[in-house]
Write an enzyme that holds these catalytic residues in place. Sequence first.
Site, mmCIF file in Angstrom:
data_model
loop_
_atom_site.group_PDB
_atom_site.id
_atom_site.type_symbol
_atom_site.label_atom_id
_atom_site.label_comp_id
_atom_site.label_asym_id
_atom_site.label_seq_id
_atom_site.Cartn_x
_atom_site.Cartn_y
_atom_site.Cartn_z
ATOM 1 N NE ARG A 1 -3.728 9.892 -2.525
ATOM 2 C CZ ARG A 1 -3.524 11.018 -1.855
ATOM 3 N NH1 ARG A 1 -3.126 12.100 -2.519
ATOM 4 N NH2 ARG A 1 -3.714 11.071 -0.558
ATOM 5 N NE ARG A 2 -0.880 10.984 -9.745
ATOM 6 C CZ ARG A 2 -0.834 11.504 -8.529
ATOM 7 N NH1 ARG A 2 -1.959 11.835 -7.905
ATOM 8 N NH2 ARG A 2 0.323 11.673 -7.915
ATOM 9 C CE LYS B 1 9.619 9.123 13.592
ATOM 10 N NZ LYS B 1 10.754 9.756 12.882
ATOM 11 C CB SER C 1 9.793 3.473 -5.020
ATOM 12 O OG SER C 1 8.686 4.190 -5.502
ATOM 13 C CG LEU D 1 -1.766 -1.237 1.465
ATOM 14 C CD1 LEU D 1 -2.642 -1.050 2.704
ATOM 15 C CD2 LEU D 1 -2.616 -1.554 0.246
#
Length: 437
Positions: free
Chosen positions: A50-51, A209, A21, A14
Amino acid sequence: MAHEPGAPLRVALLGCGVVGSAVARMLVEQADDLAARAGARLEIVGIAVRRPQRPRPDVPVDPALFTADAEELVTRADVVIEVIGGIDPARALILRAMEHGASVVSANKALLAEDGPTLYDTAARYGVDLYYEAAVAGAIPILRPIQESLAGDHVRKVMGIVNGTTNFVLDAMDVSGAGFAETVAQAQALGYAEADPTADIEGFDAAAKAAILASLAFHTRVSAADVHREGITEVTAADIRAARENDCVVKLLAICERVTADGTDAVSVRVHPAMVPRSHPLASVREAFNAVFVESAAAGELMFYGRGAGGDPTASAVLGDVVAVARHRVAGGRGPGESAYADLPVVDMGQAVTRYHISLDVADRPGVLAQVAAAFADHGVSIETVRQQAVAGEGERAKLIVVTHRASDAALSATVSALGSLDAVDDVASVMRVEGA
């Protein structure tokens, strides 16, 4: 869900930004090694973006794997990797994945700090794993050492630099003497800061965190809302110079401590800038690096250091989690779930105890030091050192530098209010905590 021997494990990704990447590329390029370590091949069955039609030449997968239908994708995976960030739709997608039997690896500190218990409860209900090493310090292995390696120990304190953007800014201010705005612009130009750096420089990122670290270290549910938060926007070049004069550097610290409040064990969690002596290991952490310093009863002092952000470093932590959950799918069983048995109260900032460096603009006349000292004494704050400096060109004005012994934040705040009401004090120019001394 039982894994069929010899069958690959289906992996859904996701998000395909900088981290996503890198994860996709490493899954492909290291496929054989990952299969040997996990006990089964890891097969990417889809990447939600999204694209989907946008060219992505740096991601070596079949373009047909890209999809905009994340909700459908998570229902046909054994392992879901979530690197889209934010609260929604990440939360809904993770819960849906777990309900369909998928283990989840996430780098989403904001969601874990806000709603970690819901994710843990859902993972337990459906018998799947939830791992998130990459959520706190990029490539640095810190969560599993606290959760597993130190499981037989008693962690007393976790203190660290967990935001690379702020560390770069403060380090650059120390090295060059430049101002805050100038160094933020430099960080943006170099890619260390976002176009909108609010989450970093205002301490929101570090607070999320800190909540995760405190929850694991002290077996207590701590959310981002429980964390006292101050950013670095008020740190000036004068503060940096004052730190240097005291052989210190300024760092934005996440500090999680087990404390005693009203005679009972409790937890203090805070994020704020502080002076750190150059002799302390955290003082040597430069540029955009991260480091976490852990103190425990038996192991003593430990420090974890490395790259806290970036595509490849974060992907390294993500894939370490993927291998761990894949092994569980192949061999059966689950990793550790939530441990919140201690259920300690989280104290407010007023009960936090540390040392302070206070800079005062005062009248240069007899009796001023006595008035200032009385204000500290009246509120139970002990002075360690006092140094007075004449202000050039202003014969009747002076700069008074006071460093205190350890005191509560509430006592120090009351002292500062009292100092501000003194006729001899023109201004309380700065107040900064001192840690690690």
